[in-house]
Scaffold this active site. Sequence first.
Site, PDB file in Angstrom:
ATOM      1  N   LEU A 254     -65.020 -76.670 -42.136  1.00  0.00           N
ATOM      2  CA  LEU A 254     -64.408 -76.765 -43.578  1.00  0.00           C
ATOM      3  C   LEU A 254     -65.139 -75.802 -44.362  1.00  0.00           C
ATOM      4  O   LEU A 254     -66.475 -75.943 -44.347  1.00  0.00           O
ATOM      5  CB  LEU A 254     -64.379 -78.237 -44.013  1.00  0.00           C
ATOM      6  CG  LEU A 254     -63.753 -78.391 -45.493  1.00  0.00           C
ATOM      7  CD1 LEU A 254     -62.436 -78.044 -45.926  1.00  0.00           C
ATOM      8  CD2 LEU A 254     -64.138 -79.639 -46.146  1.00  0.00           C
TER       9      LEU A 254
ATOM     10  N   HIS B  99     -76.159 -83.320 -46.018  1.00  0.00           N
ATOM     11  CA  HIS B  99     -76.861 -82.170 -46.915  1.00  0.00           C
ATOM     12  C   HIS B  99     -76.230 -82.067 -48.314  1.00  0.00           C
ATOM     13  O   HIS B  99     -75.149 -82.558 -48.382  1.00  0.00           O
ATOM     14  CB  HIS B  99     -76.599 -80.693 -46.412  1.00  0.00           C
ATOM     15  CG  HIS B  99     -77.343 -79.536 -46.888  1.00  0.00           C
ATOM     16  ND1 HIS B  99     -76.799 -79.088 -48.156  1.00  0.00           N
ATOM     17  CD2 HIS B  99     -78.296 -78.761 -46.578  1.00  0.00           C
ATOM     18  CE1 HIS B  99     -77.599 -78.068 -48.252  1.00  0.00           C
ATOM     19  NE2 HIS B  99     -78.575 -77.863 -47.379  1.00  0.00           N
TER      20      HIS B  99
END
Length: 344
Positions: A123, A227
Amino acid sequence: MIVRPVKVSDLPALMALVQQAGPGFTTLPANEDRLSHRVRWAQRAFAEQVERADADYLFVLEDDDMRVVGVSALAGAVGLREPWYNYRLGLTVSSAPDLGIQRQIPTLFLNNELTGQSELCSLFLGHDQRHGSNGRLLSLGRLLFVAEFPHLFGEKMIAELRGSADEHGCSPFWDSLGRHFFQMDFSHADHLSGLGNKSFIAELMPRQPLYTCMLTEQAQAAIGQAHPNTEPALKILQAEGFTHKGYIDIFDGGPVIEAPVRSIRTVRESVELTLSLGSPDEQAPLWLIHNRRLENCRITVARARRVGSSLVIDRLTAKRLQLQPGNSVRAAMLPNQQQQAVAA
């Protein structure tokens, strides 16, 4: 905006997106030959010419000017052709009653327990397109595709999210653990894994449980943490029912989240409706809408009104979906649209 299957003519735009994403986007390397191979293989998957073990459904997000501005993918099954490794978080309890000592030590177990499950992957949305419903369309459009074609996928859907890293792209988890066994930097190891060269993991990584207390404090803190750039995608999937059940990436310690396909919100709440033309106003809720085709799949987000077994959309939305009144669609409201639907 529409989500549709990738085409060979999309290669230049894909290369630009991959280069914008940077080195952490290992599942789509900035290599034209490899990217071309994946695009052609995805076309075979959409044409139902491959087995589930090899199926790779690569989608692009395209605007009304036919510019490709995002990419996402679905893997039919992981680990059936190449080994699929994760760490599973566990707990070892040790005690010495005579000394009055009892320790509960978190451990990491190398495993292949997610083999055969389907995966959300690859993605990336262009930086200048991260507004409105674009991110949700790119991410959730895949789930509406799964709802329409459940026979192409496993009972569980997983997503392996990027883990913590510093401003230079270095992973504290890798530096404290993996580097000792692989003798290569994080980006190199992650790149090899993204290319499908995963046999070295089994050959070099110890099979015994690893005690997390032996890692640095920074590495321990990174276990199961996404992250910061991945947190928007994580929140979208958490709203769909995805949870973290203790599996992490072996390279950066990022979370592997999962959900039974049948319990995913978009899958569970999607319905088959008949398309009608009208003029939904700005108070109408946003719907995720799929034209119910496989090879010529088109998915979009638009304001629509449900009237019985019909979904009323405007002409532009019907054009984007390449449908006519009376055609069947699969649709699901975007999250938090129910109150708007009642008001409309």
